[in-house]
Motif scaffolding. Structure first.
Motif, PDB file in Angstrom:
ATOM      1  N   LYS A  49       0.838  -1.200   0.000  1.00  0.00           N
ATOM      2  CA  LYS A  49       0.000   0.000   0.000  1.00  0.00           C
ATOM      3  C   LYS A  49       0.877   1.256   0.000  1.00  0.00           C
ATOM      4  O   LYS A  49       0.595   2.229  -0.706  1.00  0.00           O
ATOM      5  CB  LYS A  49      -0.920   0.003   1.220  1.00  0.00           C
ATOM      6  CG  LYS A  49      -2.035   1.023   1.142  1.00  0.00           C
ATOM      7  CD  LYS A  49      -2.949   0.937   2.345  1.00  0.00           C
ATOM      8  CE  LYS A  49      -3.771  -0.322   2.289  1.00  0.00           C
ATOM      9  NZ  LYS A  49      -4.839  -0.373   3.307  1.00  0.00           N
ATOM     10  N   ALA A  50       1.973   1.218   0.749  1.00  0.00           N
ATOM     11  CA  ALA A  50       2.903   2.351   0.782  1.00  0.00           C
ATOM     12  C   ALA A  50       3.518   2.606  -0.588  1.00  0.00           C
ATOM     13  O   ALA A  50       3.713   3.759  -0.984  1.00  0.00           O
ATOM     14  CB  ALA A  50       4.001   2.104   1.818  1.00  0.00           C
ATOM     15  N   VAL A  51       3.803   1.545  -1.334  1.00  0.00           N
ATOM     16  CA  VAL A  51       4.350   1.683  -2.689  1.00  0.00           C
ATOM     17  C   VAL A  51       3.368   2.447  -3.562  1.00  0.00           C
ATOM     18  O   VAL A  51       3.740   3.388  -4.268  1.00  0.00           O
ATOM     19  CB  VAL A  51       4.673   0.304  -3.305  1.00  0.00           C
ATOM     20  CG1 VAL A  51       4.975   0.427  -4.790  1.00  0.00           C
ATOM     21  CG2 VAL A  51       5.823  -0.349  -2.572  1.00  0.00           C
ATOM     22  N   PHE A  52       2.097   2.067  -3.510  1.00  0.00           N
ATOM     23  CA  PHE A  52       1.101   2.723  -4.347  1.00  0.00           C
ATOM     24  C   PHE A  52       0.823   4.149  -3.871  1.00  0.00           C
ATOM     25  O   PHE A  52       0.558   5.034  -4.683  1.00  0.00           O
ATOM     26  CB  PHE A  52      -0.186   1.895  -4.422  1.00  0.00           C
ATOM     27  CG  PHE A  52      -0.077   0.762  -5.394  1.00  0.00           C
ATOM     28  CD1 PHE A  52      -0.291   0.955  -6.743  1.00  0.00           C
ATOM     29  CD2 PHE A  52       0.291  -0.507  -4.971  1.00  0.00           C
ATOM     30  CE1 PHE A  52      -0.170  -0.072  -7.654  1.00  0.00           C
ATOM     31  CE2 PHE A  52       0.413  -1.557  -5.868  1.00  0.00           C
ATOM     32  CZ  PHE A  52       0.188  -1.334  -7.216  1.00  0.00           C
ATOM     33  N   GLU A  53       0.889   4.388  -2.565  1.00  0.00           N
ATOM     34  CA  GLU A  53       0.696   5.752  -2.065  1.00  0.00           C
ATOM     35  C   GLU A  53       1.833   6.651  -2.510  1.00  0.00           C
ATOM     36  O   GLU A  53       1.613   7.791  -2.898  1.00  0.00           O
ATOM     37  CB  GLU A  53       0.549   5.731  -0.543  1.00  0.00           C
ATOM     38  CG  GLU A  53      -0.785   5.155  -0.116  1.00  0.00           C
ATOM     39  CD  GLU A  53      -0.894   4.932   1.389  1.00  0.00           C
ATOM     40  OE1 GLU A  53       0.105   5.147   2.117  1.00  0.00           O
ATOM     41  OE2 GLU A  53      -1.986   4.524   1.821  1.00  0.00           O
ATOM     42  N   GLN A  54       3.073   6.131  -2.483  1.00  0.00           N
ATOM     43  CA  GLN A  54       4.217   6.907  -2.968  1.00  0.00           C
ATOM     44  C   GLN A  54       4.082   7.191  -4.456  1.00  0.00           C
ATOM     45  O   GLN A  54       4.373   8.283  -4.913  1.00  0.00           O
ATOM     46  CB  GLN A  54       5.522   6.153  -2.713  1.00  0.00           C
ATOM     47  CG  GLN A  54       5.942   6.104  -1.281  1.00  0.00           C
ATOM     48  CD  GLN A  54       7.171   5.247  -1.079  1.00  0.00           C
ATOM     49  OE1 GLN A  54       7.480   4.398  -1.913  1.00  0.00           O
ATOM     50  NE2 GLN A  54       7.856   5.455   0.008  1.00  0.00           N
ATOM     51  N   ALA A  55       3.617   6.194  -5.202  1.00  0.00           N
ATOM     52  CA  ALA A  55       3.472   6.362  -6.650  1.00  0.00           C
ATOM     53  C   ALA A  55       2.432   7.424  -6.963  1.00  0.00           C
ATOM     54  O   ALA A  55       2.587   8.187  -7.914  1.00  0.00           O
ATOM     55  CB  ALA A  55       3.081   5.030  -7.299  1.00  0.00           C
ATOM     56  N   THR A  60       1.784  10.041  -5.288  1.00  0.00           N
ATOM     57  CA  THR A  60       2.291  11.374  -5.007  1.00  0.00           C
ATOM     58  C   THR A  60       3.442  11.752  -5.929  1.00  0.00           C
ATOM     59  O   THR A  60       3.910  12.878  -5.893  1.00  0.00           O
ATOM     60  CB  THR A  60       2.766  11.487  -3.543  1.00  0.00           C
ATOM     61  OG1 THR A  60       3.862  10.588  -3.338  1.00  0.00           O
ATOM     62  CG2 THR A  60       1.666  11.200  -2.559  1.00  0.00           C
ATOM     63  N   GLY A  61       3.906  10.778  -6.727  1.00  0.00           N
ATOM     64  CA  GLY A  61       4.960  11.054  -7.691  1.00  0.00           C
ATOM     65  C   GLY A  61       6.354  10.971  -7.121  1.00  0.00           C
ATOM     66  O   GLY A  61       7.322  11.257  -7.796  1.00  0.00           O
ATOM     67  N   SER A  62       6.500  10.530  -5.874  1.00  0.00           N
ATOM     68  CA  SER A  62       7.833  10.483  -5.251  1.00  0.00           C
ATOM     69  C   SER A  62       8.583   9.199  -5.550  1.00  0.00           C
ATOM     70  O   SER A  62       9.703   9.044  -5.129  1.00  0.00           O
ATOM     71  CB  SER A  62       7.699  10.666  -3.743  1.00  0.00           C
ATOM     72  OG  SER A  62       6.931   9.620  -3.187  1.00  0.00           O
ATOM     73  N   VAL A  63       7.986   8.272  -6.294  1.00  0.00           N
ATOM     74  CA  VAL A  63       8.623   6.996  -6.581  1.00  0.00           C
ATOM     75  C   VAL A  63       9.443   7.039  -7.850  1.00  0.00           C
ATOM     76  O   VAL A  63      10.407   6.330  -8.017  1.00  0.00           O
ATOM     77  CB  VAL A  63       7.563   5.882  -6.664  1.00  0.00           C
ATOM     78  CG1 VAL A  63       8.153   4.613  -7.217  1.00  0.00           C
ATOM     79  CG2 VAL A  63       6.974   5.633  -5.305  1.00  0.00           C
TER      80      VAL A  63
END
Length: 84
Positions: A70-76, A78-81
């Motif tokens: 879930k953290a991976v998708f939340e970062q994605a 926001t564009g920070s990934v």
């Protein structure tokens, strides 16, 4: 059963690693893939080996994802990934 899991893991690795070069920037890091691979098996195995299908399925099942995935998708979102 162990051989089946190994085969499924190999299928996910191939699915995430076999896309065209232009799509490679959207594959995520090895750590991000590791965070979501168990969820891909658990929730979206019907879409393996289609990486786009797996990603869409994981996005649809966001409330069912592990904290790490879930953290991976939340970062994605926001564009920070993105690695540039």
């Amino acid at each position: 059963m162990t051989r089946l899991m190994a085969a499924l893991f190999a299928a996910v690795v191939v699915a995430f690693g076999s896309t065209a070069a232009s799509a490679q920037e959207n594959q995520g890091t090895a750590e991000q893939r590791a965070a979501c691979t168990p969820d891909a098996f658990r929730l979206c195995s019907a879409y393996i080996p289609d990486p786009s299908g797996v990603e869409a399925c994981l996005r649809q099942r966001k409330s069912d994802l592990s904290k790490a995935c879930k953290a991976v998708f939340e970062q994605a979102s926001t564009g920070s990934v993105r690695n540039r």
